[in-house]
Design an enzyme around this catalytic site. Structure first.
Site, mmCIF file in Angstrom:
data_model
loop_
_atom_site.group_PDB
_atom_site.id
_atom_site.type_symbol
_atom_site.label_atom_id
_atom_site.label_comp_id
_atom_site.label_asym_id
_atom_site.label_seq_id
_atom_site.Cartn_x
_atom_site.Cartn_y
_atom_site.Cartn_z
ATOM 1 N N HIS A 50 0.830 -1.205 0.000
ATOM 2 C CA HIS A 50 0.000 0.000 0.000
ATOM 3 C C HIS A 50 0.869 1.261 0.000
ATOM 4 O O HIS A 50 0.576 2.246 -0.652
ATOM 5 C CB HIS A 50 -0.897 0.023 1.255
ATOM 6 C CG HIS A 50 -1.924 -1.060 1.270
ATOM 7 N ND1 HIS A 50 -3.274 -0.805 1.372
ATOM 8 C CD2 HIS A 50 -1.819 -2.409 1.191
ATOM 9 C CE1 HIS A 50 -3.945 -1.945 1.366
ATOM 10 N NE2 HIS A 50 -3.074 -2.937 1.259
ATOM 11 N N ASP B 149 -5.601 5.883 2.152
ATOM 12 C CA ASP B 149 -5.842 4.480 1.819
ATOM 13 C C ASP B 149 -7.287 4.113 2.141
ATOM 14 O O ASP B 149 -7.832 4.515 3.168
ATOM 15 C CB ASP B 149 -4.892 3.588 2.619
ATOM 16 C CG ASP B 149 -4.800 2.199 2.015
ATOM 17 O OD1 ASP B 149 -3.732 1.859 1.488
ATOM 18 O OD2 ASP B 149 -5.819 1.461 2.059
#
Ligand code: UDP
Length: 495
Positions: free
Chosen positions: A19, A130
């Site tokens: 990520h 995110d």
């Protein structure tokens, strides 16, 4: 407009490499387009981000692209005694016990993030956070800021999951191991084995988390994907128009767009711990024939049982192909498997990397002709960008959907026969060496579908590069998002 300060976007990545790295790359690419970018992260992750940012601030890439300098802000990560974190130097307990710690980590960052936003919101135009930080949608809205979710997955997987969450797909389906579930309303006919899907009855916590994440993303300003339009044919339209009327931008592959591929040394530094073997590994590849090596790696979170490791070793042996095999540090396999690497029967054909491999460089090496992968989205995209066909071996999360995209939609891979959705700490059915060898031979084959897959993969690689160049679809999507944010700034300023 002349005289106006540049857009200022706050990026807030999740703490896992899969990520963190793409979001850092994404910030670099927005900075190269003149956006002022701040990456907000934790003390431990700051060094990883810093290496990306230093490169962007100092490299020929950003100066030639007239990039805007980037900055990093650090928020504390509350000390709650994550035992493995201290040892591994990670904020998040080592990824192999990630599932236990996952919810805790997501929650721990809420307070520091909100405090940062309270102090700095007046100076920020948008938040890219995110998707896992579902609460950041509300936090941004409180300050009147648009929150854009960053999805560390394919749009295809996202559309499938969304369908599963919104329609009662399990209702009309038996719970037999082999039962097949149809996902209605997608651009392709998508049918998935029930055993390969997350089962809400068995995983109520994960399911609830999924629901929270999806709801937050729907209430956000829009969604950013590390992907490109022709890779997911029909899905951008589906996503924007039919399915959810969502704003969505596909701006990848970000590793290509940010220029990180061009800097070999820093790519290693991004990873934090480039194994001393890495350079030797690349030299080992130099001595091999074109497309003669299969690269075997399962990302940062997959753990195989010793028995599966033995079968994998046997499969590589039986395949007759050269291979580079990454055995991650900290996996059960790294310490317990007796057949690797010393007693490995095919040591002269194979190279084992223990620890962190320079994956992007390996995939782009001319000697590499195939990739045995768990179908993590970054790995999938990196293979696509490098024009390398895949043997797909998914385990959980979005990986089975990504496999479907690779094998059924794009025709650039062969499934190894993984059947069960199960996380890294659970037991999987062991895949036999023969099946592994057979799929490797198919993908690496000179004839038949191997040749067709290789051709198709090469074409996709060319399209990936085209997408991020000036005038490409991903380049244009970045521009479109910037224009929307500038227009929004003006309209907010007027009211
Ligand atoms: N990676 C790498 N070297 C390794 C292991 C992983 O460079 O030895 C990188 C890989 O290139 C990819 C990321 O780590 O960018 C893993 O992300 P992915 O989504 O493929 O899988 P995850 O680890 O999140 O399951």
């Amino acid at each position: 407009k002349d005289g106006e300060p540049p857009l200022h976007i706050l990026f807030f990545p999740f703490l896992l490499p899969g990520h963190l790295i793409p979001m850092a790359d994404m910030a670099v690419l927005f900075a190269a387009r003149g956006v002022r970018c701040t990456v907000l992260t934790t003390p431990v992750q700051a060094s990883t981000i810093r290496s990306v940012v230093d490169r962007a601030n100092g490299s020929s890439y950003s100066s030639s692209a007239a990039g805007t300098p980037m900055s990093i802000s650090v928020v504390p990560f509350p000390d709650v005694g994550l035992p493995m974190a201290a040892q591994s130097g990670r904020d998040l307990a080592t990824s192999r016990d990630y599932h236990d710690r996952f919810l805790q980590t997501v929650e721990l960052l809420r307070e520091p993030f909100c405090r940062f936003l309270s102090d700095h919101h007046a100076d920020i135009d948008a938040v890219v956070s995110d998707s896992l930080f579902h609460w950041s949608a509300h936090a941004a809205a409180e300050h009147g800021l648009p929150r854009i979710a960053f999805l560390a997955t394919s749009m295809f997987a996202r559309a499938c999951t969304d369908t599963v969450l919104r329609s009662n797909v399990f209702e009309s389906c038996s719970d037999d191991h082999g039962a097949v579930v149809s996902l209605p309303g997608l651009p392709h006919r998508v049918e998935q084995r029930r055993s390969q899907m997350m089962d809400p009855a068995k995983r109520p916590h994960e399911w609830a988390m999924f629901q929270l994440i999806h709801a937050a993303d729907r209430s956000s300003y829009g969604e950013l994907f590390n992907s490109f339009r022709v890779l997911e044919p029909g899905y951008a339209e589906h996503y924007r128009a039919t399915q959810l009327r969502r704003r969505a931008w596909l701006v990848g592959p970000v590793a290509l767009a940010s220029g990180s591929l061009e800097d070999v040394a820093s790519r290693g530094a991004v990873a934090g711990a480039l194994s001393p073997d890495a350079a030797v590994c690349l030299r080992w590849l130099d001595a091999k024939q074109a497309s003669s090596v299969v690269y075997v790696s399962f990302g940062t979170m997959t753990n195989f049982s010793p028995e599966q490791m033995r079968e994998l070793a046997r499969g590589l042996d039986l395949s007759g192909k050269n291979f580079v095999w990454v055995i991650a540090k900290g996996s059960t396999a790294a310490s317990s498997d007796p057949s690797t690497p010393d007693g490995f029967p095919t040591a002269n054909r194979g190279y084992i990397v223990r620890g962190w491999a320079p994956q992007v460089l390996i995939l782009n090496h001319p000697a590499v002709g195939g990739f045995v992968t768990h179908c993590g989205w970054n790995s999938t995209l990196e293979a696509v960008s490098a024009g390398v066909p895949m043997v797909t071996w998914p385990r959980y999360a979005d990986q089975f959907y990504n496999e479907k995209l690779v094998v059924e939609v794009l025709g650039v891979g062969v499934g190894v026969g993984a059947e069960d959705y199960a996380s890294c700490l659970e037991t999987h059915r062991v895949i036999a060496g023969e099946a592994i060898a057979e799929s490797i031979r198919r993908v690496m084959g000179e004839e038949g579908d191997g040749a067709a897959m290789r051709k198709e993969a090469k074409e996709l690689g060319v399209m990936a590069r085209g997408a991020v160049e000036k005038g490409g679809s991903s380049y244009d999507d970045v521009g479109q998002l910037m224009e929307e944010l500038i227009a929004r700034r003006s309209s907010v300023g007027c009211t």
